[in-house]
Design a protein around this motif. Sequence first.
Motif, PDB file in Angstrom:
ATOM      1  N   GLN A 364     -15.961 -26.247  26.339  1.00 43.11           N
ATOM      2  CA  GLN A 364     -15.582 -25.255  25.332  1.00 43.11           C
ATOM      3  C   GLN A 364     -16.670 -25.130  24.270  1.00 43.11           C
ATOM      4  O   GLN A 364     -17.025 -24.018  23.871  1.00 43.11           O
ATOM      5  N   SER A 783     -10.433 -24.453  31.651  1.00 46.56           N
ATOM      6  CA  SER A 783     -10.986 -23.090  31.541  1.00 46.56           C
ATOM      7  C   SER A 783     -10.101 -22.061  32.234  1.00 46.56           C
ATOM      8  O   SER A 783     -10.128 -20.883  31.894  1.00 46.56           O
ATOM      9  N   GLN A 786      -8.053 -20.719  29.533  1.00 41.78           N
ATOM     10  CA  GLN A 786      -8.767 -20.189  28.370  1.00 41.78           C
ATOM     11  C   GLN A 786      -9.287 -18.782  28.598  1.00 41.78           C
ATOM     12  O   GLN A 786      -9.561 -18.056  27.641  1.00 41.78           O
TER      13      GLN A 786
END
Length: 899
Positions: A364, A783, A786
Amino acid sequence: LPWQWQPCDALEEKFHHVKVAVCHWSPLKKLKCLVPKTNLSVDAPKEDDSAILIKMNGISEHDMDDICCRDDESGSRNKVVLKVHSGSKAQQTVRRYNVLCVAPFLQHAAEKGLKYDLEPNASWIQMNHPSNVYFGCCNDTIPPRPQEHWTYDEEREEWVRSSEMEASRQYCLALQKAPQCFDFIADRKEGSLTVTCNPQVAAHRAAFALIEGRGDMMERDVSVEYRLLSSSNQADPVLNRFRLHNCQNLPETSVTLKGQFDLYERQKKAVTKMLEVENRKVSFQEIEMFEAPMPGKTGWSLNAKASRATQLRGGVIADAIGAGKTVISIAIILKGIADARSKRGEPRKSSATLVVVPPALISQWRDEIKKFTDELPNVLCIYDDSSFYDITVTMMLEADVVICPVDLLEAKKYMTRVTRVATGSTRDIDIPKVPTSTGQIEKTGAKGVWIPATSQDPYGGANNSNNQKRRNEAARFTYLYHQHINAIRQKSFDGDEKGIPLEYFEYERVFVDEIHECLCTTKDELSEAKKNSNDDTGFHKEKNRRAGREFLGITTKNPSQRPLVFRKAIFGLTATPLLDSTNRVIELANLMGNAYIITLSSHWRELERESCRNIFLDNLLEPKQSREIRKNIYAKCQDYLDLACCKNKNEEDMEGIVLVEKTSKIRMSEEEGEDYKRSQSGISPESKGFGIAPEDFDPTAGHDVSKFLKQNARLASRGEMLVKLCKQILSEKGNERTKIVVFADGRIGAGRVAAEFLNNEVGLGCTFFDKDTAVEEKNKMLSWYQYADVTEEDKKRPRVLVLEFAHAAGLNLQAECSNMILFTPLYIGDGGTTSDPIADASTELQAIGRVFRPGQAKSKVNFYRIHVEGPNGEECLDGKLIRRNTDKETIEMAVNADD
């Protein structure tokens, strides 16, 4: 009462009725007070420069013999220095002194005063360094402790630490000869008793605590003041909760970002504040105080204050959740990247900023840097030890940013790498083992327990017999780890050499994301953790925060000797700093900026590695904290927070986004209710019920709260409600492809339980991190939640992510998620008073902030709490914890916001 009656007699029924004699009182009609004449007189010189504080004259020969007999049994000496500081004989002497001298001394001080002003607002008296030695460096006043040595015991197959017996004996003798702040001198010939005051002794002790272990030549910068205090004049300090302030009144610092991105006004001001810290423009006055009570009952004490002006070398960005702490950090890096690149060079100077993060945030951070700028192309991500195979020394020196996990020391084979590079050895006994337990404060008093009649266990089992073994393990690790680091730093490596540990390099600056994670370890999290997550008698093993503290060097006072060395500054990032005690602020200041706050030298973290000898000496030599010192501790803690920390809110970013908290109640079945009661291990059968709370479990009596917490998480009704909520959210129009985050407590296996409920439901499923999942793989799995689905494979993945709290800190999940479910309310503790409601509330707030933050695509964020009640609606554990963790005052203490 009869003279032979004892409190324990109340336990026997035959003693419940006791014969007593009642006196008949008569009124007193006349009372006359007579003051006998005496030859005693008091003298207290005010103008001279002598050490004499006060003197009693006219003492009779009988009284003089009485007060001197314990120190001069022959009675042949005219002048006798009385031993009044320690020992049973000293106590007898002090009692005689109290009867003879205290009242006249107090009367004289009240009527005529002393050479020192006793008022609480009296001015401090400045002292000059002695001509022969700087304050804090006098070995006569503060004898150096004997060195401890480590040897390997082949028979027991363990390392043992020891010190030379003769050196310890000499140290004990030196302590006995060390000068005292007050001396009592009896003169038989004069019939006088003189009390002398030695401010230099207190000055040496205060200065020593301030400079010890923090670097060379620091004593030259120390100034010392002193004054005499009276305990009767000291007011109780007013201790409000600590507050963090915003940067509203600071100018803005602009930083060019990629494309259309720009910093908000509050972010530019935060950059300004942190750059002032980084450029050494923020001064901080470090102080340490030593208070020596005068023996006897006068209530006077000599107080010395050592101070040193310094510039802060770090700070804390504590902006609200989602306020952009990451982009502020990137802006700080960009502002100084040219200077950083100009300073890099062999053998160790890297141009990189080191970013230390929870393992789940590595990718991130990399993506955020790429998102906001193209000016930092050289970003290295270190997930675990395997990442070092491809990273050369040149790559490390030329990097712009290096991102690594805070628990790197726990990564498989990493400590083997450190040992091999340092010594060439791969022997198991040479490799430091990261301690699995946190430090413990030994009990030196008993409260509310019956003390056994044995000298072997005077505190009724309150101290764990394994505590010292754990401290030895911790001390051995720290010793070996720092030895290896020093050995590595003495070497030089070719530019193309690979696999050199991070500790070798010198970085431009360091950022530590979620810094509160390293500061708030509770006893339960480590000392009671079990390695086997399937063990029904204990907790699931959580990440060892001790490894993070060792990696950051939290108890190393000299920043040049810490594992992570920086040239400019070190910054911490957290939205919930948990500054509910001075201990945490003191730790934070030491780590973030190397700022010394009063009492750091005796901070309890030192116990994580102390020997029995040093614990005894610490208890013997450590001064007591008076109200004056407590007031200064609080004041300096708040000073540090004002100068080095900032907390800006982000209301403008959250306009149009609301958080809707919903409590979904469900009743357990009768069968579940019986299992719920049976799990209350240690609770008496007649007390078991739905109203039992964690506080009802007594860990000192062997009660096991973990079984209770685990059973509460395993309730089938809870799983039923979880599945129902997930299906309900996914069935709503427009939410068919939405993603849901479920938060659970991994310590009690709640994450795995939630995952099982979801995976057993056809057509639902979930993503859940296994304990053996590699760090890089975890970042990849995160991910998925996200970013938007792109491929058909993405769309086929489960819609639900089950996250344990240990993996949730700092994540950005707002782009794709707008629904959260709290599987169980959080409780960390052993039962009794071992829990920390502020830390638990903070962790839940952090979880909510993963989704309810700026950048949220939806106008409404739903947060569901599953609340399981008894079969007939009785309030159970869930209700008690939900009420505790949502308490307004508790939340305010968790975030420490100014308003």
